[in-house]
Motif scaffolding. Structure first.
Motif, PDB file in Angstrom:
ATOM      1  N   SER A  48       0.840  -1.191   0.000  1.00 11.27           N
ATOM      2  CA  SER A  48       0.000   0.000   0.000  1.00 11.27           C
ATOM      3  C   SER A  48       0.879   1.247   0.000  1.00 11.27           C
ATOM      4  O   SER A  48       1.982   1.241   0.564  1.00 11.27           O
ATOM      5  N   THR A  49       0.410   2.305  -0.651  1.00 12.95           N
ATOM      6  CA  THR A  49       1.122   3.591  -0.739  1.00 12.95           C
ATOM      7  C   THR A  49       2.597   3.397  -1.095  1.00 12.95           C
ATOM      8  O   THR A  49       3.498   3.891  -0.419  1.00 12.95           O
ATOM      9  N   LEU A  50       2.838   2.686  -2.179  1.00  9.00           N
ATOM     10  CA  LEU A  50       4.208   2.423  -2.616  1.00  9.00           C
ATOM     11  C   LEU A  50       4.773   3.637  -3.355  1.00  9.00           C
ATOM     12  O   LEU A  50       4.057   4.359  -4.040  1.00  9.00           O
ATOM     13  N   LYS A  51       6.069   3.836  -3.217  1.00 10.29           N
ATOM     14  CA  LYS A  51       6.743   4.961  -3.853  1.00 10.29           C
ATOM     15  C   LYS A  51       7.075   4.664  -5.313  1.00 10.29           C
ATOM     16  O   LYS A  51       7.438   3.539  -5.672  1.00 10.29           O
ATOM     17  N   THR A  52       6.948   5.683  -6.159  1.00 13.26           N
ATOM     18  CA  THR A  52       7.307   5.551  -7.568  1.00 13.26           C
ATOM     19  C   THR A  52       8.818   5.647  -7.725  1.00 13.26           C
ATOM     20  O   THR A  52       9.447   6.560  -7.191  1.00 13.26           O
ATOM     21  N   PRO A  53       9.453   4.716  -8.455  1.00 15.17           N
ATOM     22  CA  PRO A  53      10.893   4.823  -8.707  1.00 15.17           C
ATOM     23  C   PRO A  53      11.238   6.137  -9.395  1.00 15.17           C
ATOM     24  O   PRO A  53      10.403   6.738 -10.080  1.00 15.17           O
ATOM     25  N   MET A  54      12.479   6.578  -9.217  1.00 22.76           N
ATOM     26  CA  MET A  54      12.928   7.825  -9.824  1.00 22.76           C
ATOM     27  C   MET A  54      14.349   7.654 -10.360  1.00 22.76           C
ATOM     28  O   MET A  54      15.101   6.782  -9.910  1.00 22.76           O
ATOM     29  N   VAL A  55      14.694   8.475 -11.334  1.00 21.52           N
ATOM     30  CA  VAL A  55      16.038   8.422 -11.915  1.00 21.52           C
ATOM     31  C   VAL A  55      16.983   9.250 -11.056  1.00 21.52           C
ATOM     32  O   VAL A  55      16.822  10.462 -10.929  1.00 21.52           O
ATOM     33  N   LYS A  56      17.954   8.600 -10.464  1.00 21.43           N
ATOM     34  CA  LYS A  56      18.952   9.285  -9.643  1.00 21.43           C
ATOM     35  C   LYS A  56      20.142   9.732 -10.487  1.00 21.43           C
ATOM     36  O   LYS A  56      20.727  10.793 -10.253  1.00 21.43           O
ATOM     37  N   ASN A  57      20.494   8.916 -11.488  1.00 29.32           N
ATOM     38  CA  ASN A  57      21.658   9.200 -12.322  1.00 29.32           C
ATOM     39  C   ASN A  57      21.283   9.060 -13.799  1.00 29.32           C
ATOM     40  O   ASN A  57      21.421   7.973 -14.372  1.00 29.32           O
ATOM     41  N   PRO A  58      20.793  10.124 -14.444  1.00 26.71           N
ATOM     42  CA  PRO A  58      20.374  10.039 -15.847  1.00 26.71           C
ATOM     43  C   PRO A  58      21.475   9.547 -16.782  1.00 26.71           C
ATOM     44  O   PRO A  58      21.193   8.826 -17.751  1.00 26.71           O
ATOM     45  N   LYS A  59      22.731   9.908 -16.500  1.00 26.89           N
ATOM     46  CA  LYS A  59      23.834   9.485 -17.364  1.00 26.89           C
ATOM     47  C   LYS A  59      24.112   7.991 -17.252  1.00 26.89           C
ATOM     48  O   LYS A  59      24.784   7.415 -18.103  1.00 26.89           O
ATOM     49  N   GLY A  60      23.610   7.374 -16.193  1.00 28.59           N
ATOM     50  CA  GLY A  60      23.832   5.944 -16.007  1.00 28.59           C
ATOM     51  C   GLY A  60      22.780   5.067 -16.671  1.00 28.59           C
ATOM     52  O   GLY A  60      22.896   3.842 -16.669  1.00 28.59           O
ATOM     53  N   LEU A  61      21.737   5.678 -17.260  1.00 28.31           N
ATOM     54  CA  LEU A  61      20.703   4.893 -17.927  1.00 28.31           C
ATOM     55  C   LEU A  61      21.251   4.215 -19.183  1.00 28.31           C
ATOM     56  O   LEU A  61      22.063   4.786 -19.904  1.00 28.31           O
TER      57      LEU A  61
END
Length: 384
Positions: free
Chosen positions: A288-301
């Protein structure tokens, strides 16, 4: 060690499936029920739907890889720590059963994730848990998952290949493949399978997890047998999302605990010796109420990252720009077909980058990770 070109790319990340994921209905196109019925109008009962092409009107803005990974890294209560913290084999086994139940997430009728492209990846970290998925086969579609946590000394290896079949009034999706959780500190390996996904069109539309799940640990000799129940044919909710089962010693067949409850609410265990009932699993705490993932390091994608591969399609779905979503999805699918034709003309066989893929008639498809530990990812799950 994983090495990829460091290129700035755009990724679209959306909220994970959770108890509140009914809000994801916002992704759906108008008149979805009529669209679903028309979609299957020319499909014969018994047909294999594994290569069925779905228009973006019927898609969630994320790939199957992401949904599969979310069941491991998007979680509220730290069930992995509880598995490691068990004082004896039985306590740890019970905790693994609870963790296994947590991987069942509410699905939404009428919409499905994207079918991953061959070589598509998804790399996410939550705290010290690092998770890597790769689409290692396209025909048939096979997904591999490897997750490691050096602090907890835990390793998870899954190989998953779904086999959907249309049965006239429903679609039954068998989620095949072996799942393993290894508690390395204790030398314990837990082998488990997945329930089936059952999608009903008549007389009442809905989606349920159904079928039998077994969990076993060879070292301790403990085994669990669970039965996931859906609603009745007429749509009554009596057994919807129910879980019943037992934990027993596989040598003596003596039952230790009886399991009862609902995976989207609470599940209890009853000690058969003294009758004591305790809570095994609470969905509100876990999914319940799980957090959405986020990009911490765009250059690492990586270019193969799922949230990058499908970003334009996802943007079109989120903005309800169906023309944009359709064009972007058509481009991806045509590129996949062209790459397949080129490999076929050259007699080339696709080789996964991060896993070794094998197949036998006895065991089916199996995936082995090529690296010992999964490194930290450029995408993270924020702390609660």
């Amino acid at each position: 060690m994983i090495k990829e070109a460091k290129v700035e790319l755009n990724a679209v990340l959306t909220p994970p499936l959770s108890l509140e994921s009914g809000s994801a209905a916002d992704y759906r196109a108008p008149n979805l029920v009529q669209r679903v019925l028309s979609l299957f109008g020319n499909v014969r009962p018994g047909s294999d739907l594994s290569s069925f092409v779905v228009p973006p009107h019927f898609n969630l803005p994320k790939s199957h890889l992401q949904c599969f990974g979310e069941s491991v890294y998007c979680i509220g209560d730290d069930l992995l720590h509880k598995c490691v913290a068990g004082k004896n084999p039985l306590e740890r086994f019970v905790a693994v059963v609870a963790w296994s139940i947590s991987t069942a997430r509410p699905m939404i009728f009428g919409v499905a994730p994207f079918n991953p492209t061959l070589g598509e990846t998804h790399h996410v970290s939550k705290g010290t848990l690092n998770v890597l998925l790769e689409q290692v086969s396209h025909r048939p579609p096979v997904t591999a998952l490897h997750a490691t946590d050096r602090r907890e000394n835990v390793e998870i290896v899954w190989c998953q290949y779904a086999a959907p079949k249309f049965n006239g009034a429903s679609v039954e999706v068998a989620v095949n493949g072996k799942r393993q959780m290894k508690l390395l500190t204790y030398g314990e390996s837990y082998v488990l399978n997945s329930p089936k996904l059952f999608i009903r069109f008549f007389p009442v539309m809905g989606v349920d997890w159904v079928g039998n799940v077994t969990i076993q640990c060879e070292k301790s000799g403990l085994r669990a047998e669970l039965c996931y129940g859906g609603s009745s044919f007429l749509g009554f909710r009596g057994n919807q999302r129910s879980v019943k089962g037992k934990i027993f010693n596989s040598a003596s067949l003596k039952t230790i605990y009886e399991i009862n409850g609902h995976w989207d609410r609470t599940i209890t265990v009853r000690d058969v010796d003294n009758g004591k009932v305790t809570e095994l699993y609470n969905a509100k705490d876990v999914i319940s109420t799980l957090k959405t993932p986020m990009v911490k390091n765009p250059k690492g994608l990586w270019p193969s990252e799922s949230a990058v591969v499908w970003n334009k399609v996802s943007q079109g779905i989120l903005s309800k720009n169906w023309e944009k979503a359709s064009e972007a999805k058509k481009y991806i699918e045509e590129r996949e077909r062209e790459m397949f034709r080129k490999r076929e003309s050259k007699g080339e066989t696709w080789i996964p980058k991060y896993f070794t893929l094998s197949y036998t008639k006895e065991s089916g498809w199996e995936c082995s990770p090529k690296q010992r530990w999964v490194p930290p990812a450029p995408i993270i799950v924020p702390s609660l």
